[in-house]
Design an enzyme around this catalytic site. Structure first.
Site, PDB file in Angstrom:
ATOM      1  CG  ASP A 146       9.579 -11.427  10.215  1.00 12.60           C
ATOM      2  OD1 ASP A 146       9.337 -11.430   8.998  1.00 12.60           O
ATOM      3  OD2 ASP A 146       9.465 -10.420  10.933  1.00 12.60           O
ATOM      4  CD  GLU A 161       7.182 -11.792   5.948  1.00 12.23           C
ATOM      5  OE1 GLU A 161       6.812 -11.812   7.135  1.00 12.23           O
ATOM      6  OE2 GLU A 161       7.460 -10.752   5.333  1.00 12.23           O
ATOM      7  CG  ASP A 187      11.249  -7.914  13.716  1.00 16.40           C
ATOM      8  OD1 ASP A 187      11.446  -7.645  12.534  1.00 16.40           O
ATOM      9  OD2 ASP A 187      11.173  -7.048  14.610  1.00 16.40           O
TER      10      ASP A 187
END
Lengths: 178, 178
Positions: free
Chosen positions: B7, B68, B141
């Site tokens: 992330d 991501e 996260d």
């Protein structure tokens, strides 16, 4: 002072090396474009940008790297690739302890043409004149990279020396990455 | 299949490693956050992200890296740092010939909760359940990185194998970068 200017992009990443000091004639040591195929995987394109930037750093051993500052307000379709290519350029420089400076497009235009709103042709013409070239560098990304390097040489020389000292100290105390 | 989920972020870059195959219970092999100081130079922060990602790749030897997908429509202030951190993660993976997959936040949420509009708490709760953890991973996260890895394991296993073959072939024919 020797500066590598980088106009970041995934398809065409302009690179140009300029040597000189403020107030004296400047010399172009090299100009080119690092290209990556638009149909390649994004990761592979970033690896190709890294390899290209590394070659320019190896060959010219610049004391500074000047990269165009990317704004997210720009063209939404291309801004991600630009941000990613600029990250790779900054990473390559910082890994070697070379200070990285970011300049906005309008700072660069103002530095070389006197107007922050100058168009590409005007920037190309001034780069040609300032570096005493026989013709404007093509493509425009290459000319923009040279303009970035010129802008950096002309802006705040004292500040550059301070930044260089800090970057070298940081790099030597952390060691180089793998 | 072992997947490192990332992330991306400059201040906090979530990382999580999950092993398993679609339709079978999954195992978490590690989870954490790569942090870089907000007051450091951007180049140095990117170097720190690179070092952190390299450590996770060295330790866990994942077969895939799932990152991501960053959209430029998001928060304008943070999107540049996110794009730059994601570029470093993709670069580290691609350099090793590890295929990189991008998944959108809504794909990830839909994969682990059944809804593309699930909130952070819901994602954290499902990650905890699916990996049989005693508590949701903190910060968010870290949980998001695990969700990315799970999402990747569950999406199109056949496609993953094809992508892996292509990435390995590309890496071996080009050689590793410096």
């Amino acid at each position: 002072m020797r500066v590598l200017g980088v106009d970041p992009g995934l398809t065409r990443c302009g690179v140009g090396v300029v040597e000189g000091v403020a107030g004296r004639p400047l010399t172009m040591l090299g100009v080119g474009v690092v290209r990556t195929p638009a149909d390649a995987e994004l990761g592979q394109r970033l690896v190709a940008v890294e390899q290209g930037i590394e070659q320019w750093l190896d060959e010219h051993q610049p004391e500074f790297v000047a990269v165009e500052r990317v704004f997210s307000q720009h063209n939404v379709r291309t801004v991600m690739g630009t941000a990613q290519a600029s990250a790779v350029a900054m990473l390559c420089a910082a890994r070697r302890g070379i200070p990285v400076a970011l300049h906005t497009p309008s700072e660069v235009k103002a530095a070389v043409t006197g107007s922050g709103r100058a168009d590409k042709a005007q920037v190309g013409a001034m780069v040609t004149r300032l570096l005493r070239l026989s013709a404007p560098p093509k493509p425009a990304d290459a000319a923009d990279a040279l303009a970035l390097a010129i802008c950096h040489i002309w802006r705040a020389p004292a500040q550059n020396r301070l930044q260089q000292a800090v970057a070298l100290h940081t790099a030597s105390s952390k060691g180089r990455s793998a």
